[in-house]
Design a protein around this motif. Structure first.
Motif, short mmCIF file in Angstrom:
data_model
loop_
_atom_site.label_atom_id
_atom_site.label_comp_id
_atom_site.label_asym_id
_atom_site.label_seq_id
_atom_site.Cartn_x
_atom_site.Cartn_y
_atom_site.Cartn_z
N LEU A 2 0.85 -1.19 0.00
CA LEU A 2 0.00 0.00 0.00
C LEU A 2 0.89 1.24 0.00
CD1 LEU A 2 -3.16 0.58 2.03
CD2 LEU A 2 -1.29 2.14 2.39
N THR A 3 0.67 2.12 -0.96
CA THR A 3 1.46 3.34 -1.04
C THR A 3 0.53 4.54 -1.17
OG1 THR A 3 1.62 3.14 -3.43
CG2 THR A 3 3.40 2.18 -2.15
N SER A 5 -1.08 7.74 -2.82
CA SER A 5 -1.32 8.33 -4.13
C SER A 5 -0.88 9.78 -4.12
CB SER A 5 -2.80 8.25 -4.49
OG SER A 5 -3.23 6.91 -4.52
N CYS A 12 -9.20 12.60 -2.58
CA CYS A 12 -9.17 11.16 -2.31
C CYS A 12 -10.44 10.67 -1.62
CB CYS A 12 -7.99 10.81 -1.41
SG CYS A 12 -6.39 11.08 -2.14
N ASN A 29 -9.65 5.44 -1.89
CA ASN A 29 -8.95 6.07 -3.01
C ASN A 29 -7.76 6.91 -2.58
OD1 ASN A 29 -10.71 4.94 -4.90
ND2 ASN A 29 -12.17 6.63 -4.68
N THR A 32 -2.91 3.49 -3.03
CA THR A 32 -2.74 2.60 -4.17
C THR A 32 -2.36 1.23 -3.65
OG1 THR A 32 -2.01 4.42 -5.59
CG2 THR A 32 -1.47 2.17 -6.30
N THR A 36 0.39 -2.72 -9.72
CA THR A 36 -0.10 -2.22 -11.01
C THR A 36 -1.44 -1.53 -10.84
OG1 THR A 36 -1.32 -4.24 -11.56
CG2 THR A 36 1.03 -4.17 -12.16
N GLU A 37 -1.78 -0.73 -11.84
CA GLU A 37 -3.07 -0.05 -11.82
C GLU A 37 -4.22 -1.06 -11.86
OE1 GLU A 37 -5.53 3.19 -14.56
OE2 GLU A 37 -3.33 3.09 -14.67
N ASP A 40 -4.63 -2.57 -8.41
CA ASP A 40 -5.23 -1.57 -7.54
C ASP A 40 -6.74 -1.48 -7.79
OD1 ASP A 40 -5.26 0.82 -5.78
OD2 ASP A 40 -5.66 1.89 -7.64
N SER A 41 -7.14 -1.41 -9.03
CA SER A 41 -8.56 -1.31 -9.37
C SER A 41 -9.32 -2.55 -8.94
CB SER A 41 -8.74 -1.09 -10.88
OG SER A 41 -8.16 0.12 -11.28
N LYS A 44 -9.77 -2.57 -5.08
CA LYS A 44 -10.77 -1.60 -4.63
C LYS A 44 -12.18 -2.06 -4.97
CE LYS A 44 -7.67 2.35 -4.54
NZ LYS A 44 -7.07 3.48 -5.28
#
Length: 404
Positions: A2-3, A5, A12, A29, A32, A36-37, A40-41, A44
């Motif tokens: 977890l980083t 954004s 957010c 939100n 991240t 990868t994106e 992440d998506s 979530k």
């Protein structure tokens, strides 16, 4: 992993989700998840699926000796009536992401209840090990379905080894992982930060602790997103006197924790915090950094001090009366004392002079409100570790289709 954004905090926040409904969905939100994106998506989206109710609120409770005491209510608006609902939501989303379908975990009650409730709702099969003396703390409704397996263990010291033996034998996933616990607590930090930005900061944050996942996650969020704040609130951790390895290590300036032998939870102030080996999670050094960075401290509370606090009158009313005015119904015969311990410890430290006049503190009420539908009946009891798995296998594998 977890980083943070690289976006503005307010952007957010998902305002579709009130804090009282889900702090997970409101703040997801801000972070991240994964490398990868796409990952992440996906995660979530899984949080959307696993979330039930992870609500919280902050409000002023009372003033005492010139000190303004506010409360972070993490019990009345949570699905399982403890802050562990957040852990349940995050951990089960992790399991769904990784494709785990059978889960093993141990707990004194609160974490295990949340993992069971969120796991079963997500279609997973759960195996929860706990000290048999703690069964009365559980809500039978949570364990009324076929996929929720409850296994009681004769002595507290046998709980972790029993769960580990099952994990090794069946090869199922043992949860939750320590990073998951940190991530869950970061959502709490976001709630506190948003409140601070709206209403002003606190001089102290007070919480009952065991392995200290909570403050580590909270201050991670405050540090990353609150760089513009004048300073971090000091942290005061409260441990029960009968099981306080973190407190002893901190006060003796030890780099390691020496566990306390514990054969029963009967004499503990809070039975759910039965773990006498919190060092196994590897959180101590991270927690020490929080205490050092905030100028924080640890204190203890015993049975007599707790019950004197519950019976004490403040401006003619007990603390339970004051909580009731805010919709927090906690019975005089307090079953789950962990949350109230933070308040009791805060008042003790005010009386001792540790918390000075003119300050403003935030106490985390992590539990206390109960919805008891009668205690559940475990499907299996562990009396000894030797031969335990074989006995379970002989009794249940054919009926439940577990198998190796």
């Amino acid at each position: 992993m977890l980083t943070v954004s690289d976006v503005d905090l307010q952007r957010c926040i998902d305002s579709k989700w009130p804090r009282e409904s889900s702090v997970v969905l409101r703040y997801r939100n801000a972070f991240t998840f994964g490398e990868t994106e796409e990952e992440d998506s996906r995660f979530k989206a899984l949080l959307d699926e696993t979330s039930i109710k992870e609500g919280a609120r902050i409000f002023p409770l009372l003033s005492y000796k010139g000190i303004e005491i506010h409360l972070l209510d993490e019990t009345s608006l949570m699905q399982t009536k403890t802050l562990k609902s957040i852990d349940g939501c995050v951990s089960i989303a992790k399991c769904k992401l990784k494709g785990y379908d059978k889960l093993i975990f141990e707990s004194g009650g609160n974490t295990g209840t949340a993992l069971t409730e969120y796991g079963v709702r997500a279609g997973l099969e759960t195996f929860f090990f706990l000290p048999e003396e703690n069964i009365s703390l559980l809500n039978g409704r949570t364990f009324s379905t076929r996929n929720a397996h409850l296994i009681s263990v004769k002595r507290p010291g046998m709980v972790k080894p029993a769960a580990e033996s099952f994990t090794k034998f069946y090869g199922w996933k043992h949860i939750p992982e320590t990073p998951w616990r940190y991530e869950a607590s970061r959502f709490r930090g976001m709630l506190i930060l948003e409140h601070i930005l709206e209403r002003g900061s606190y001089d102290w944050i007070v919480q009952t602790i065991s392995a200290a996942f909570g403050p580590i996650g909270i201050y991670w969020a405050l540090s990353r997103f609150g760089a513009h704040l004048p300073g971090l609130p000091r942290f005061l951790g409260i441990q029960q006197e009968a099981n306080c390895p973190m407190y002893r290590a901190w006060k003796s300036e030890s780099k390691t924790i020496n566990p306390i032998a514990l054969d029963s939870t009967a004499h503990l102030l809070t039975k759910v915090m039965y773990d006498f080996k919190p060092h196994t999670y590897g959180t101590f050094q991270d927690f020490v950094k929080v205490l050092e960075a905030t100028g924080g401290d640890l204190a203890t509370l015993n049975q007599d001090e707790f019950y004197r606090f519950v019976e004490r009158k403040f401006d003619g009313e007990t603390i339970l009366d004051a909580l009731k005015k805010h919709g927090l119904e906690i019975e005089l015969r307090v079953e789950e004392k962990t949350g109230l311990m933070a308040l009791a410890g805060a008042f003790k430290e005010i009386d001792s002079g540790t918390i000075a006049k003119g300050t403003k503190i935030l106490c985390c009420l992590t539990s206390g409100v109960t919805e008891n539908a009668g205690a559940p009946k475990p499907e299996f009891r562990v009396e000894q570790l030797e031969g335990m798995v074989e006995a379970y296998e002989a009794q249940f594998s054919r009926r439940n289709g577990h198998g190796r």
